[in-house]
Design a protein around this motif. Sequence first.
Motif, PDB file in Angstrom:
ATOM      1  N   LEU A   1      -5.972   0.117   2.462  1.00 56.36           N
ATOM      2  CA  LEU A   1      -5.160   0.045   3.673  1.00 56.36           C
ATOM      3  C   LEU A   1      -6.016  -0.345   4.871  1.00 56.36           C
ATOM      4  N   PHE A   2      -7.237   0.196   4.949  1.00 58.25           N
ATOM      5  CA  PHE A   2      -8.154  -0.144   6.037  1.00 58.25           C
ATOM      6  C   PHE A   2      -8.475  -1.633   6.031  1.00 58.25           C
ATOM      7  N   PHE A   3      -8.747  -2.181   4.847  1.00 57.19           N
ATOM      8  CA  PHE A   3      -9.055  -3.608   4.747  1.00 57.19           C
ATOM      9  C   PHE A   3      -7.863  -4.464   5.175  1.00 57.19           C
ATOM     10  N   TYR A   4      -6.657  -4.049   4.788  1.00 58.27           N
ATOM     11  CA  TYR A   4      -5.472  -4.816   5.185  1.00 58.27           C
ATOM     12  C   TYR A   4      -5.212  -4.725   6.686  1.00 58.27           C
ATOM     13  N   LEU A   5      -5.473  -3.566   7.273  1.00 51.59           N
ATOM     14  CA  LEU A   5      -5.318  -3.437   8.730  1.00 51.59           C
ATOM     15  C   LEU A   5      -6.349  -4.302   9.458  1.00 51.59           C
ATOM     16  N   SER A   6      -7.557  -4.389   8.899  1.00 53.15           N
ATOM     17  CA  SER A   6      -8.561  -5.279   9.494  1.00 53.15           C
ATOM     18  C   SER A   6      -8.162  -6.741   9.306  1.00 53.15           C
ATOM     19  N   PHE A   7      -7.469  -7.039   8.200  1.00 54.24           N
ATOM     20  CA  PHE A   7      -6.926  -8.388   7.959  1.00 54.24           C
ATOM     21  C   PHE A   7      -5.905  -8.724   9.053  1.00 54.24           C
ATOM     22  N   LEU A   8      -5.022  -7.763   9.356  1.00 53.86           N
ATOM     23  CA  LEU A   8      -4.019  -7.955  10.409  1.00 53.86           C
ATOM     24  C   LEU A   8      -4.696  -8.142  11.763  1.00 53.86           C
TER      25      LEU A   8
ATOM     26  N   SER B 140       5.456  24.198  -4.050  1.00 52.59           N
ATOM     27  CA  SER B 140       5.539  23.080  -4.988  1.00 52.59           C
ATOM     28  C   SER B 140       6.091  21.847  -4.283  1.00 52.59           C
ATOM     29  N   TYR B 141       5.509  20.687  -4.583  1.00 52.54           N
ATOM     30  CA  TYR B 141       5.954  19.461  -3.939  1.00 52.54           C
ATOM     31  C   TYR B 141       5.573  18.254  -4.806  1.00 52.54           C
ATOM     32  N   LYS B 142       6.248  17.141  -4.542  1.00 55.75           N
ATOM     33  CA  LYS B 142       5.906  15.870  -5.151  1.00 55.75           C
ATOM     34  C   LYS B 142       5.216  14.995  -4.122  1.00 55.75           C
ATOM     35  N   SER B 143       4.244  14.214  -4.569  1.00 59.86           N
ATOM     36  CA  SER B 143       3.499  13.387  -3.621  1.00 59.86           C
ATOM     37  C   SER B 143       3.152  12.042  -4.235  1.00 59.86           C
ATOM     38  N   SER B 144       2.831  11.074  -3.361  1.00 63.56           N
ATOM     39  CA  SER B 144       2.371   9.750  -3.781  1.00 63.56           C
ATOM     40  C   SER B 144       1.045   9.466  -3.088  1.00 63.56           C
ATOM     41  N   SER B 145       0.197   8.704  -3.758  1.00 61.52           N
ATOM     42  CA  SER B 145      -1.130   8.430  -3.200  1.00 61.52           C
ATOM     43  C   SER B 145      -1.173   7.070  -2.513  1.00 61.52           C
ATOM     44  N   VAL B 146      -1.987   7.001  -1.465  1.00 62.22           N
ATOM     45  CA  VAL B 146      -2.247   5.757  -0.752  1.00 62.22           C
ATOM     46  C   VAL B 146      -3.753   5.577  -0.689  1.00 62.22           C
ATOM     47  N   ALA B 147      -4.259   4.427  -1.157  1.00 65.95           N
ATOM     48  CA  ALA B 147      -5.699   4.148  -1.118  1.00 65.95           C
ATOM     49  C   ALA B 147      -6.087   3.752   0.300  1.00 65.95           C
TER      50      ALA B 147
ATOM     51  N   MET C 102     -10.788   6.638  -1.904  1.00 60.07           N
ATOM     52  CA  MET C 102     -10.395   7.556  -0.836  1.00 60.07           C
ATOM     53  C   MET C 102      -8.879   7.712  -0.779  1.00 60.07           C
ATOM     54  N   ASP C 103      -8.306   8.041  -1.917  1.00 61.21           N
ATOM     55  CA  ASP C 103      -6.856   8.218  -1.979  1.00 61.21           C
ATOM     56  C   ASP C 103      -6.417   9.437  -1.175  1.00 61.21           C
ATOM     57  N   THR C 104      -5.421   9.242  -0.354  1.00 59.48           N
ATOM     58  CA  THR C 104      -4.800  10.342   0.369  1.00 59.48           C
ATOM     59  C   THR C 104      -3.377  10.497  -0.135  1.00 59.48           C
ATOM     60  N   PHE C 105      -2.882  11.723  -0.145  1.00 54.57           N
ATOM     61  CA  PHE C 105      -1.575  12.004  -0.755  1.00 54.57           C
ATOM     62  C   PHE C 105      -0.534  12.309   0.315  1.00 54.57           C
ATOM     63  N   ILE C 106       0.597  11.646   0.182  1.00 52.08           N
ATOM     64  CA  ILE C 106       1.714  11.824   1.107  1.00 52.08           C
ATOM     65  C   ILE C 106       2.827  12.573   0.385  1.00 52.08           C
ATOM     66  N   VAL C 107       3.256  13.675   0.963  1.00 56.64           N
ATOM     67  CA  VAL C 107       4.318  14.473   0.352  1.00 56.64           C
ATOM     68  C   VAL C 107       5.643  13.726   0.466  1.00 56.64           C
TER      69      VAL C 107
ATOM     70  N   SER D 167       0.828  -1.204   0.000  1.00 60.01           N
ATOM     71  CA  SER D 167       0.000   0.000   0.000  1.00 60.01           C
ATOM     72  C   SER D 167       0.867   1.260   0.000  1.00 60.01           C
ATOM     73  N   PHE D 168       2.045   1.153   0.615  1.00 57.37           N
ATOM     74  CA  PHE D 168       2.958   2.286   0.693  1.00 57.37           C
ATOM     75  C   PHE D 168       4.116   2.169  -0.300  1.00 57.37           C
ATOM     76  N   PHE D 169       4.049   1.165  -1.188  1.00 57.28           N
ATOM     77  CA  PHE D 169       5.191   0.868  -2.059  1.00 57.28           C
ATOM     78  C   PHE D 169       5.640   2.084  -2.858  1.00 57.28           C
ATOM     79  N   PHE D 170       4.670   2.763  -3.484  1.00 64.74           N
ATOM     80  CA  PHE D 170       5.032   3.859  -4.363  1.00 64.74           C
ATOM     81  C   PHE D 170       5.373   5.145  -3.614  1.00 64.74           C
TER      82      PHE D 170
END
Length: 334
Positions: free
Chosen positions: A74-81, A63-70, A50-55, A20-23
Motif C-alpha cells: 500500500l505504501f508503494f502504491y501511495l508513493s506511485f500516486l 471474537s471477530y473476523k478480519s482481513s489483512s492489508v499489506a 507488514m500485514d495489518t488486520f482490519i476488523v 490492496s483493500f479488495f479482500f
Amino acid sequence: MKKTIFLLSLFFALWGIFLSFFFVFFDFQNLTEFLNFIVFSSKPYHYSGMDTFIVTERTSQYSYKSSSVALINLFFYLSFLAGAIIYYFSKYKETKLLAFNYSLVFLDSVIKIFSFIAYFNSDKLSIYGVTYIAITLLYIFISYHFITKNLNSATIDDSSLTIENNLENASNYKRFLNLSIDSFIIIVVAFGFIGYARQNDHLTTFFSYLKTAFGAKFGILIFFSIIKFLYYLMFESIFKNTPAKILTACYVTDEDGNSPDFSMILKRTILRFIPLESLSFLMGKNLHDDYSNTYVINKKRDFKIEKRYLQILSVSFLIMLVVYFCNFSEGNRF
C-alpha cells in the motif's frame, strides 16, 4: 506521451490501492476464476510484508473476523500516486518518484517471469496463464521504456554525462540513503519469497536444501546474498542505477563519465560481498567503486524539490510503521 504516462501511472496507482483493500470488502471464497485472475495477475506489482488486520465483523466481545492489508504494498502504491501527481503539477519535469515506482514494476515483473519459467507446467497452461505472461511482459516493456526514455532526465541534457568537469560524486549521506532503501527492497523481496514458500512445493524444497547443506541461519544468509547479487547486477547493468539511486538522482559511470560495461558492473557487484564493505564509504573509501573503476555521480537536480521528496517519503514511512505497530499491539490484546 507525457499525458499518457501520467494517466497510466494514475490508473496503476488507484487500481493498486483499490486491490490492496479488495479482500476487506470481498470474500476470497466467492471469487470466480476470472475475478481471481484480475485480482492477482493485473497488478503492476505486489510486495507483501507488514500485514495489518482490519476488523470486518465482530461476532462477539472477544471474537471477530478480519482481513489483512499489506502495508508495504500500500505504501508503494501511495508513493506511485504521489509520483504521478508530482509529475503532472511539475509540468512533467519531476520524474524521480515515478521512475522509482516503475523500477519496482520492472523488478516484480522480472520475478514473475522467472517464477513462471521455473514452475512451468504445460499440462496446466490455460488462457489465463498465457494472458498473465502477456501482461507481465507488457509491464516489463512499459517500465523499461519509461525509465530509460521518457522519465530519464539525462536524455534531456546529455552534456552532463560527457563533460568530466561537470561530474559530481554522490555524498556519503546519499550513499547511506541508497544503501538503506535498496537493502529494504531486497529484504522485502526475500521475505516475500520466504512467505510464498509455505504455499509452493518447489520453494519449500529449495529452502530445505539450503538448510540441510548450510544450516538454518547460514542457508537464509546465502539466500539473501543471492537476491542481493541478482538485484544489483540486474539494475546496474541494465539501467546503470538502482531504485534507490533513481530516487536520489544519481547513477553509475566509469572514470570518464560514460556507461560502465558489464564486466565492471559484475566486478562491482561481487565486491559488495566483502565483509562490512557496504559501510566503507564512512571511512572515505568505496571499495566496490575503487576496485571496479566506477563512480556514483549526481544528476542535475533541484535541491529544494529533492529535500521535499525525502521529507514526504520519510514521514509517510514513519506513519506506516506507527499504524503497523499500533495495530500489532492492539491485535495482541485480543
